[in-house]
Scaffold this active site. Structure first.
Site, PDB file in Angstrom:
ATOM      1  N   PHE A 134       1.203  -1.352   0.269  1.00 30.38           N
ATOM      2  CA  PHE A 134      -0.055  -0.050   0.129  1.00 30.38           C
ATOM      3  C   PHE A 134       0.842   1.182   0.323  1.00 30.38           C
ATOM      4  O   PHE A 134      -0.198   2.326  -0.376  1.00 30.38           O
ATOM      5  CB  PHE A 134      -1.157   0.067   1.114  1.00 30.38           C
ATOM      6  CG  PHE A 134      -0.437   0.431   2.602  1.00 30.38           C
ATOM      7  CD1 PHE A 134      -0.442   1.465   2.989  1.00 30.38           C
ATOM      8  CD2 PHE A 134       0.216  -0.691   3.603  1.00 30.38           C
ATOM      9  CE1 PHE A 134      -0.192   1.914   4.369  1.00 30.38           C
ATOM     10  CE2 PHE A 134       0.654  -0.444   4.394  1.00 30.38           C
ATOM     11  CZ  PHE A 134       0.672   0.905   5.106  1.00 30.38           C
ATOM     12  N   LYS A 135       2.261   1.616   0.907  1.00 30.67           N
ATOM     13  CA  LYS A 135       2.782   2.502   0.840  1.00 30.67           C
ATOM     14  C   LYS A 135       2.818   2.783  -0.941  1.00 30.67           C
ATOM     15  O   LYS A 135       3.838   4.279  -0.951  1.00 30.67           O
ATOM     16  CB  LYS A 135       4.141   1.986   1.106  1.00 30.67           C
ATOM     17  CG  LYS A 135       4.668   1.352   2.145  1.00 30.67           C
ATOM     18  CD  LYS A 135       3.159   1.670   3.893  1.00 30.67           C
ATOM     19  CE  LYS A 135       3.909   1.419   4.953  1.00 30.67           C
ATOM     20  NZ  LYS A 135       5.141   0.461   5.499  1.00 30.67           N
ATOM     21  N   ASP A 136       3.128   2.710  -1.567  1.00 26.89           N
ATOM     22  CA  ASP A 136       3.354   2.540  -3.651  1.00 26.89           C
ATOM     23  C   ASP A 136       2.139   3.993  -3.992  1.00 26.89           C
ATOM     24  O   ASP A 136       2.520   4.674  -4.265  1.00 26.89           O
ATOM     25  CB  ASP A 136       2.876   1.502  -4.608  1.00 26.89           C
ATOM     26  CG  ASP A 136       3.689   0.471  -4.495  1.00 26.89           C
ATOM     27  OD1 ASP A 136       5.245   0.796  -4.129  1.00 26.89           O
ATOM     28  OD2 ASP A 136       3.927  -0.465  -4.356  1.00 26.89           O
TER      29      ASP A 136
END
Length: 534
Positions: A134-136
């Site tokens: 999810f950090k993308d």
């Protein structure tokens, strides 16, 4: 065109701080050790909820515009670059960027089942970016936000990004910011606290303008070291004095704001698919370590997204569970390494932003509370203050429950989840059972699916086949990822499959005392280097 007042940003610990969004992004965190927060949370423009058929990039522009005092065309360009799913090198592998996937339902107690009552379950898939986590979604945009912020602040010298990571932030930051002109990035990860695939994603990146170091310690040690550098860098005797520092962690407000968007999309997808009536709310369950992802949901709610309950899911490092259950936040406990390593955290930085809200935006009281925590290792929130965050609850799951959750989601719903998402699924079942027959409407429950299961194939195979990873000593994670694909029939994501040809470029392992000199050496080497070669 809608005209809105520009949001300003202050410090959680000092009311005299008043900066623009560009200044907040460039600084990363205030010198007082607090975090930047908005002086007020803006309301969501109506079209964000009402306008059908919005591409993700356009929705992101609508949601994020009120937080920025930038021209619309400027923000639009950055967002469209960040959220592309076409072209030769797309940022995401699906056109919707963040799919909302129906995953069956959660049966509650017996009386509700007899009445046909079940809670519809949805997974918000946040792992379709270049590092499969999810950090993308935030870090694909942060590079552009930082570069533009530097220009707006009149800064043309290079900036050094210091980032502590529990696994996913580091690889996403290196993918999203690494190699950009004028930006150098150092990533610190726990040397034995990530999956093999997470480590390979970080250590195989090019060395030009990048420094990746494994710390003999845990994420809390890495995070503490980075925050200490930020707090002392303005002192003339600091080796970082005179250097321009920023952060890609969610301590940077520019990392946090893009995460609000996908909770807006979740509500829209529920409504426009007919799974939720327009005047109804939904619940979210988020696996939480550093607390940024679920805080973004709270900000989305404050903007006007109809979210009812926010459930914080923890692993055996259950400090957040205990806090929401009792009001006591106490890091004086045993640290556990678990199957969900990105949640192996005892000091959740973003909780300070929620405490700021709980303490009625009182920076003096917040500074006193955090001072007590930093010196004594705990603090207790009063009952009155807890009422301001009463929409939060929590649950937790140990490793055995995590494995059972992976197996259940696959066997019952045909959905393969990673260990972090599995913790949230286990907690979702528990929270649904607790609600029992008290809830008349069957409120949809959205789980943040935070990483691809192929980043943690050993745990998934252990859950599905009942074999312990200790029996696979001669098999590495990449081999297990392809075995998991054969077992489930699901293709290995491209970014993970590509690691088969990757070569390790960063070999440094260091103790905490060695960290600052190593980072300072890297900083000054890059400071002396040529920046126009990028």
């Amino acid at each position: 065109m809608l005209i809105h007042m520009a949001v300003r940003y202050t410090s959680t610990r000092n009311a005299h701080v008043n900066v623009s969004i560009a200044e907040a992004i460039v600084q990363g965190m205030p010198q007082d050790g607090g975090l930047f927060v908005p002086t007020e949370i803006p309301k969501l423009p109506p079209e964000a909820l009402l306008e059908p058929n919005l591409p993700y990039a356009e929705l992101a522009r609508i949601v994020m515009s009120p937080w920025f005092d930038w021209p619309e065309r400027e923000l639009r360009r950055l967002i469209e670059e960040a959220y592309s799913s076409t072209g030769e090198h797309p940022m995401f592998d699906v056109p919707e960027i963040v799919p909302l996937v129906a995953a069956g339902s959660l049966a509650c107690d017996g009386s509700r089942r007899r009445a046909g009552g079940t809670t519809p379950l949805f997974l918000l898939e946040l792992f379709h970016g270049r590092t499969c986590a999810f950090k993308d979604l935030a870090l694909s945009l942060l590079g552009g936000l930082l570069r533009t912020s530097l220009e707006k602040c009149g800064i043309d010298e290079p900036v050094l990004i210091l980032t502590a990571t529990s696994g996913d932030t580091g690889s996403a930051a290196l993918a999203g910011l690494g190699g950009r002109p004028g930006i150098r990035i150092a990533v610190i990860y726990p040397a034995t606290g990530t999956s093999q695939i997470q480590r390979l994603q970080m250590t195989s990146v090019p060395t030009e303008g990048r420094f990746v170091v494994g710390l003999r310690g845990n994420f809390d040690d890495a995070q503490r070291a980075v925050k200490a550098i930020f707090q002392t860098a303005h002192n003339p005797d600091s080796p970082f004095f005179g250097l321009r520092l920023s952060s890609a962690n969610s301590i940077n407000i520019g990392r946090l704001l893009p995460q609000i968007v996908y909770y807006v999309k979740a509500w829209r997808d529920l409504v426009f698919s007919g799974a939720l009536q327009r005047d109804k709310a939904f619940d979210v369950v988020v696996p939480s370590g550093n607390f940024g992802d679920i805080l973004a949901a709270r900000y989305a709610k404050a903007m006007g997204v109809p979210i009812e309950n926010l459930v914080c899911a923890s692993n055996s490092n259950r400090i957040l569970h205990d806090f929401f259950s009792t009001g006591l936040y106490d890091r004086r406990r045993k640290f556990s390494k678990t199957l969900s390593p990105s949640m192996d955290i005892l000091v959740s930085s973003n909780l300070e932003r929620l405490l700021y809200l709980a303490l009625d935006n009182n920076p003096e009281l917040l500074a006193s509370t955090m001072g007590k925590f930093e010196h004594e290792g705990f603090f207790q929130l009063s009952g009155q203050d807890r009422t301001r965050i009463a929409d939060f609850s929590a649950g937790w799951a140990d490793d055995s429950q995590t494995l059972a959750s992976i197996r259940h989601m696959w066997e019952a719903h045909g959905v393969l989840v990673d260990p972090h998402t599995a913790v949230a699924c286990a907690v979702a079942h528990e929270s649904t059972e607790k609600r029992g027959t008290e809830v008349e409407a069957l409120t949809p429950l959205v789980i943040a699916a935070t990483a691809s299961p192929f980043k943690f194939p050993a745990a998934c195979l252990e859950a599905l086949q009942g074999l312990s990873p200790s029996l696979r000593k001669n098999t590495d994670d990449l081999q297990l990822a392809f075995e998991l694909s054969q077992t489930t029939g699901i293709p290995v994501p491209g970014p993970i499959a590509a690691l088969a040809a990757a070569q390790i470029q960063h070999l440094t392992i260091a103790g905490e005392a060695e960290l600052e000199p190593l980072l300072a050496e890297f900083a000054h080497q890059t400071q002396r280097g040529s920046y126009d070669r990028d």
